[in-house]
Design an enzyme around this catalytic site. Structure first.
Site, PDB file in Angstrom:
ATOM      1  N   HIS B  49       0.518  -0.936   0.042  1.00 49.85           N
ATOM      2  CA  HIS B  49       0.030  -0.387   0.052  1.00 49.85           C
ATOM      3  C   HIS B  49       0.918   1.218   0.197  1.00 49.85           C
ATOM      4  O   HIS B  49       0.603   2.303  -0.517  1.00 49.85           O
ATOM      5  CB  HIS B  49      -1.021   0.267   1.297  1.00 49.85           C
ATOM      6  CG  HIS B  49      -2.189   1.049   1.137  1.00 49.85           C
ATOM      7  ND1 HIS B  49      -3.075   0.547   0.640  1.00 49.85           N
ATOM      8  CD2 HIS B  49      -1.595   2.970   1.327  1.00 49.85           C
ATOM      9  CE1 HIS B  49      -3.945   1.883   0.887  1.00 49.85           C
ATOM     10  NE2 HIS B  49      -3.339   3.269   1.053  1.00 49.85           N
ATOM     11  N   HIS B  95     -10.651   1.635  -0.762  1.00 51.21           N
ATOM     12  CA  HIS B  95     -11.163   1.104   0.508  1.00 51.21           C
ATOM     13  C   HIS B  95     -11.916  -0.271   1.244  1.00 51.21           C
ATOM     14  O   HIS B  95     -12.794  -0.326   0.878  1.00 51.21           O
ATOM     15  CB  HIS B  95     -11.679   2.429   1.192  1.00 51.21           C
ATOM     16  CG  HIS B  95     -11.176   2.484   2.751  1.00 51.21           C
ATOM     17  ND1 HIS B  95     -11.556   3.112   4.492  1.00 51.21           N
ATOM     18  CD2 HIS B  95      -9.653   2.411   2.869  1.00 51.21           C
ATOM     19  CE1 HIS B  95     -10.296   2.604   5.375  1.00 51.21           C
ATOM     20  NE2 HIS B  95      -9.497   2.604   4.148  1.00 51.21           N
TER      21      HIS B  95
END
Lengths: 229, 736
Positions: B49, B95
């Site tokens: 990430h 998300h």
């Protein structure tokens, strides 16, 4: 017309309201922060839409106990016109300035769309820009707009002419299909007994421009300017 | 000095998602074993990430420059010049994993995170968009996930007072165990008042503002960088909890602070919280940073340095202020007014180290430059996706009637109305929404001007799966086309690369293919990438999602009064198709829904044609030559016509399929680079098209009878189509 807009933490339609008021009156409204204990002398006080204090506890409940509300109630009692829109309507019912309460929408969901809105009376300083019975297309955007009061209260406010607006369907009829949130007797907005305080759920401040959402909201602001200038 | 106090075992290293090689590199950088806090910092920074370790090599190949680009990838969001001294600031972010575990909070904090990315750069957010992908409607979790995600997005965006104006929602079994929630925010700022994250000035104070830090979301960045398994739902405590009310206060406080002259740098705390914000700010400034974690406003007692550094509590920012007392006092007063925490937690240093203390105790010391420079970057092996056979339209059976097929298609999960979704979003607040949800692109007016921004998010994952390069190009082209169909000029994109496990060569091949297609499209359309996000490991029990490179596009129109809209305007107007129709049924919705065949090569994307046709259509809209305009995409010409009729009241259309093509291939084929327009006078359009070398054909006319007629003797009432179109999603959500 000089106006003041009350701003709580979490208020979010104060800019839209300010633009609508300035466009109609030529004067930018004063923005009054919730901690201010004194609202300046103005012709109109507006409690705008949003999520005051996050609407935690209950929509409008905490704002109803904020410092600025003491000043608002005092001015309202002396006859200064007060208008509450959406969250502002919730605040005004929480303070007891207006009858009834606003509960969670019957569909249990936030709803944002244009609704049919019937003007019940043009005989007020808020609605003088409209005709009696005129049907408007105005957006709503709320989670808790389900107007409720006991039957006795509803009968009384109807008799007193305190119902300002009702939700109607595409044909202008007061049907269940035209009622976006389950409000009792399709009530979208009410006055106090003296018709100096008005609260309603829809957002005329988002219906003042032909390029974005139509102009059906203009009548309210233009009528106010005529009545209060 | 020894700050090593816990024995780091191989198990602990593995639990932090670090490979043996990565751990060896950490030992080399530190010259000793890390303690748990330091290991946690490295683990977050080296997660997929934060480090983009599998994707960096390929992302670097995307075009990111143009005269109108003020800031490309690498900051909190991209910035483009939209003229008149104004800038649009935007980014999309995923998300996915949190939203699958806890749909309401996962989606809500996704919105909160992307909003912060945009307002941390000085912009007032003016629009939110989202791209949602759920599993099959038959899957037992789907209804719950749709309800929770939509409510979460609504709950956050509505309270913030930012209109949610556009998005896409799709269903496919490949997302059964791994939904996608991609949120995009667009904001506006004066072009000369953009705030960046690079720290400057050793000795300057490091300020923490916003909400307090709790134990929520610890290791979110690491979690989002691994595959899902059955026990993933036990990870619920790692999902952050959102508080849009606090974020609204933070937004207003930050914008108020930004109007003063006190800020040197500002960065939101997103994934990996205080760790990544501190490292990024100091690292970009070539400085060190020393923080006393005991000064971090904490929501819970006895929080450990490890927890404070890795918490992903929401609604927090890190600010470098000018060093004078007046600046600090001015800033503190603003945050006091908004009743938010304001704490001086450290200072910038010249050491180049991240030094962490807990009171007087040293709890971490990491050299920043080596940590960032040695950040892993992999050239993962990849295999190109094998080409799919072209489906011969003549082998696809014709339906009993075109309108019968249209009636079925328009009530399918991927083509039906999303009204149930967008009516839960406040899409009108701010009073500038010029094109509401449901059009090709949304349009939001730039306040106090005639100018508008056209905004859209698009991807057709089934195309990408079948042919990644074509699909990557198509996703970019479709956003460009949707913006063009409103009359706006497409300016730049943000991308959200949602893929499976990059350690599998076929998945990496999808990624590489999609990037190659996107690059070609961005270059051909003069449409650079200015920001983006990568979400890998979208797999559950080894099954990957469809490759889903979601593109968010932004365009500008000089005068919103001239915008093009989808709905038919009047009867007896000519209906013209711009672009060439070959009847391409491979990977079409028709083939999938009517024939049950999800197969074949997707329609080719000819970028030169795309540009030529689109520029021509934009010109028609600019000159007021057309009365309505709609791009042709999923479901082909027939669906486009139906949507144009559904947008109007009492109008219909009477059209005739083109000779020489199977009628159903003509009606439902998904050839690219096409638009349907209506005009009072088609002659001028046909002539101009011929002059420009753009294919254009009159296919019929609008009618006033509320019927859609597709060829001789085959018609259906628009009201029938409307109930099919409107009912599926509310009915699905109401069922139990």
């Amino acid at each position: 017309m000089k106006s003041a807009i009350i701003v709580f933490p979490g208020t979010n339609r104060e800019r839209d309201m300010a633009i609508a008021l300035e466009k109609a009156s030529g004067t930018a409204p004063l923005m009054v922060w919730h901690k201010d204990s004194e609202i300046p002398d103005v012709d109109l006080i507006v409690v705008p839409g949003g999520f005051s204090y996050g609407d935690y506890l209950r929509a409008g409940a905490m704002a109803a106990h904020s410092p600025v509300l003491r000043s608002l109630k005092e001015k309202a009692s002396k006859g200064t016109p007060v208008m509450g829109v959406c969250n502002g309507f919730q605040v005004l019912t929480e303070t007891g300035l207006l009858p009834g309460v606003l509960m969670r929408n019957a569909g249990l969901k936030f709803i944002c769309r244009n609704v049919g809105l019937k003007v019940e009376t043009s005989q007020s300083l808020f609605t003088g820009g409209y005709e009696d019975g005129q049907v408007l297309s105005i957006p709503v955007a709320h989670n808790d707009g389900n107007y409720f009061a006991d039957n006795e209260t509803l009968d009384r406010i109807e008799q007193n002419g305190q119902v300002a607006f009702r939700y109607v369907d595409e044909d202008g009829a007061m049907t269940e299909a035209g009622n976006p949130n389950g409000s009792a007797r399709n009530i979208a907005g009410v006055f106090n007994k003296e018709k100096t305080v008005l609260g309603f759920m829809p957002h005329p401040e988002n219906a003042i421009d032909p390029a974005v959402g139509g102009t059906d909201g203009r009548g309210l602001f233009d009528g106010l300017v005529r009545a209060l200038s | 000095m020894s700050i090593t106090n816990t024995a780091i075992t191989p198990e602990i290293v593995a639990e932090h998602g670090l490979s043996e090689d990565e751990y060896a590199s950490i030992l080399k950088i530190l010259g000793r074993e890390p303690n748990m806090t330091e290991l946690g910092v490295f683990s977050a920074m080296y997660s997929e990430h934060c480090s983009y370790k599998s994707s960096k090599k390929w992302l670097k190949t995307l075009p990111t420059e143009a005269p109108h680009v003020i800031q490309g990838p690498g900051e909190n969001a991209g910035v483009i010049d939209i003229g008149d001294g104004e800038a649009a600031i935007f980014k999309i972010e995923s998300h996915n994993h949190p939203s699958f575990i806890e749909p309401y909070q996962g989606a809500a904090t996704g919105v909160g995170g992307i909003l912060r990315d945009v307002f941390t750069m000085g912009a007032r957010p003016i629009a939110n968009l989202n791209a949602l992908r759920f599993g099959s409607p038959d899957h037992p979790k789907t209804r719950h996930l749709v309800g929770g995600v939509v409510a979460g997005i609504a709950g956050y965006g509505n309270c913030m007072g930012i209109p949610t104006v556009a998005g896409e929602v799709n269903f496919h079994p490949a997302y059964n165990g791994n939904i996608l929630v991609n949120a995009m925010t667009v904001g506006l700022a004066p072009a000369d008042r953009i705030f960046y994250s690079a720290a400057a000035g050793a000795g300057n104070p490091v300020i923490y503002v916003g909400a307090k830090t709790g134990r929520d979301g610890i290791h979110g960045a690491t979690m989002s960088s691994t595959e899902f398994s059955e026990d993933s739902e036990e990870k619920r405590p790692t999902v952050q909890v959102g508080d849009p009310f606090t974020e609204k206060l933070l937004l207003e406080a930050c914008l108020e602070l930004m109007a003063t002259d006190t800020i040197i740098a500002i960065q939101d705390m997103g994934a990996a919280g205080l760790t990544s914000s501190a490292v990024e700010m100091a690292g970009k400034g070539g400085l060190g940073i020393e923080m006393d974690l005991a000064k971090v406003p904490a929501r819970e007692e006895n929080m450990k340095p490890y927890e404070l550094m890795l918490s992903e509590s929401q609604e927090r920012m890190l600010i470098i202020l000018k060093p004078d007392a007046a600046s600090e006092a001015e800033a503190r007063a603003i945050f006091d007014k908004w009743e938010l925490d304001f704490a001086v937690i450290g200072t910038l240093t010249t050491t180049g180290h991240l030094v962490l203390k807990m009171g007087d105790e040293l709890v971490g010391d990491i050299p920043i430059a080596p940590m960032v420079d040695e950040s892993p970057e992999y050239d993962r092996p990849w295999e190109p996706t094998a080409a799919s056979a072209v489906v011969d339209a003549s082998t696809v059976p014709a339906p009993a009637s075109l309108t019968g097929a249209l009636k079925s298609l328009i009530g399918t999960p991927d083509l039906c109305s999303r009204r149930w979704v967008w009516e839960q979003y406040d899409h009108l607040i701010m009073g500038d929404t010029a094109i509401r949800p449901g059009g090709d692109a949304a349009m939001v007016r730039v306040r106090d001007s005639k100018k508008g921004l056209a905004l859209t998010v698009d991807c057709t994952p089934r195309y990408v799966k079948a042919a990644p390069e074509t699909g990557g190009a198509q996703a970019v082209a479709e956003t460009w086309r949707n913006i063009t169909a409103t009359g706006a000029k497409p300016l730049a994109i943000t991308n959200n690369m949602n893929f499976g496990n990059p350690q599998k060569p076929q998945i990496m091949g999808q990624f590489v293919g999609a990037i190659n297609g996107m690059r070609a499209a961005c270059i051909a359309l003069d449409y650079p990438v200015v920001s983006g996000n990568v979400s890998l490991y979208n797999e559950t029990e080894g099954a990957a999602i469809l490759p889903t490179p979601v593109i968010g596009g932004v365009g500008v129109i000089a005068d919103i009064e001239k915008r093009g809209t989808v709905a038919f305007k009047a009867a007896d107007e000519a209906i013209v198709v711009i672009g060439e129709t070959t009847g391409w049924l491979g990977q079409s919705i028709y083939l999938r829904e009517i024939e049950g065949r999800e197969e074949g090569a997707p329609p080719p994307v000819d970028l030169a044609l795309e540009k030529k046709n689109g520029d021509f259509v934009r010109g028609l809209i600019e000159t007021g030559s057309v009365t309505a305009c709609h791009d042709v995409s999923d479901g082909g010409i027939a669906i486009a016509l139906a949507e144009m009729a559904l947008g109007a009241k009492g109008l219909g259309a009477d059209v005739t399929p083109e000779d020489g093509l199977a009628a159903h291939a003509w009606a439902f084929g998904e050839d690219q680079a096409r638009y349907v327009v209506t005009a009072k006078n088609a002659e001028g359009i046909l002539k101009a098209a011929a002059d420009a070398g753009v294919p254009a054909a009159v296919i019929g006319k609008t009618t006033g009878n509320g019927e859609l007629k597709l060829g001789t003797g085959d018609s259906i009432s628009v009201s029938m189509l409307r109930s099919q179109f409107e009912d599926w999603l509310p009915d699905f959500m109401a069922a139990s």
